[in-house]
Scaffold this motif. Structure first.
Motif, mmCIF file in Angstrom:
data_model
loop_
_atom_site.group_PDB
_atom_site.id
_atom_site.type_symbol
_atom_site.label_atom_id
_atom_site.label_comp_id
_atom_site.label_asym_id
_atom_site.label_seq_id
_atom_site.Cartn_x
_atom_site.Cartn_y
_atom_site.Cartn_z
ATOM 1 N N ALA A 26 2.398 3.841 -1.896
ATOM 2 C CA ALA A 26 1.214 4.479 -2.474
ATOM 3 C C ALA A 26 1.380 4.674 -3.977
ATOM 4 N N LEU A 27 2.564 5.091 -4.404
ATOM 5 C CA LEU A 27 2.828 5.267 -5.832
ATOM 6 C C LEU A 27 2.751 3.930 -6.566
ATOM 7 N N ASP A 28 3.293 2.878 -5.964
ATOM 8 C CA ASP A 28 3.235 1.545 -6.569
ATOM 9 C C ASP A 28 1.784 1.094 -6.739
ATOM 10 N N LEU A 29 0.968 1.315 -5.727
ATOM 11 C CA LEU A 29 -0.449 0.942 -5.809
ATOM 12 C C LEU A 29 -1.151 1.751 -6.881
ATOM 13 N N SER B 189 8.298 7.756 5.861
ATOM 14 C CA SER B 189 7.447 8.523 4.946
ATOM 15 C C SER B 189 7.797 8.241 3.492
ATOM 16 N N ILE B 190 9.073 8.051 3.192
ATOM 17 C CA ILE B 190 9.461 7.694 1.819
ATOM 18 C C ILE B 190 8.920 6.321 1.452
ATOM 19 N N ALA B 191 9.013 5.355 2.371
ATOM 20 C CA ALA B 191 8.504 4.008 2.104
ATOM 21 C C ALA B 191 6.999 4.024 1.884
#
Length: 166
Positions: free
Chosen positions: A39-42, A32-34
């Motif tokens: 998602a944050l990177d995108l 879930s962290i990955a």
């Protein structure tokens, strides 16, 4: 049934005949962290793409679906050849020291083919050089930031369908 109901060292706890790994909850947390980081990177890449892309202003106020579609690859612009010629004229003007003419040509490239990543990146980089040559630090800084931000974005415009040759 010997061994039924016994835990196997290092694998987890036994429940009847099945073995439940201890690391299941840890794997779920790591996964879930990955996924959250991806998602944050995108999301950040999309923000950089929008902030640096030429003619972003036309998307302001549009619905999310229109903005999301703008991230998809687009075919090579029909005006890419015209933009390439303007880029060459701007390069020549820059070499001759005609900085105002160079700025006009590089600006034209950004207006006529805003989805052509390589052409626009080169036009922004060269226009930054022209602004610096005439002492316009504000214009040079603005163009440098746009070029830097767009370069950190998705880099999709034209990527799947080919881009205008430099």
């Amino acid at each position: 049934a010997a061994g039924v109901g016994r835990g196997v060292r290092g694998l987890g706890l036994a429940r009847g005949a099945e073995v439940v790994p201890r690391a299941t909850s840890r794997r779920a947390l790591v996964t879930s962290i990955a996924v959250g980081e991806a998602a944050l990177d995108l999301l950040l890449a999309c923000g950089c793409e929008l902030a640096g892309r030429p003619n972003y202003e036309h998307l302001q106020g549009e619905p999310f679906s229109v903005i999301a579609r703008s991230f998809l690859p687009e075919p090579v612009a029909e005006t890419a050849g015209v933009a390439k010629a303007a880029l060459d004229r701007g390069d020549a003007a820059l070499d001759r020291g005609e900085y105002d003419g160079a700025v006009k040509e590089f600006t034209f490239v950004l207006e006529v083919a805003p989805t052509e990543y390589k052409l626009c990146q080169r036009a922004l980089l060269k226009r930054t050089e022209a602004y610096r040559a005439v002492g316009d630090r504000e214009g040079a800084g603005r163009d440098f930031r746009k070029q830097w931000l767009w370069g950190r974005g998705l880099r999709w415009p034209g990527a799947c369908f080919g881009e205008a040759a430099l």
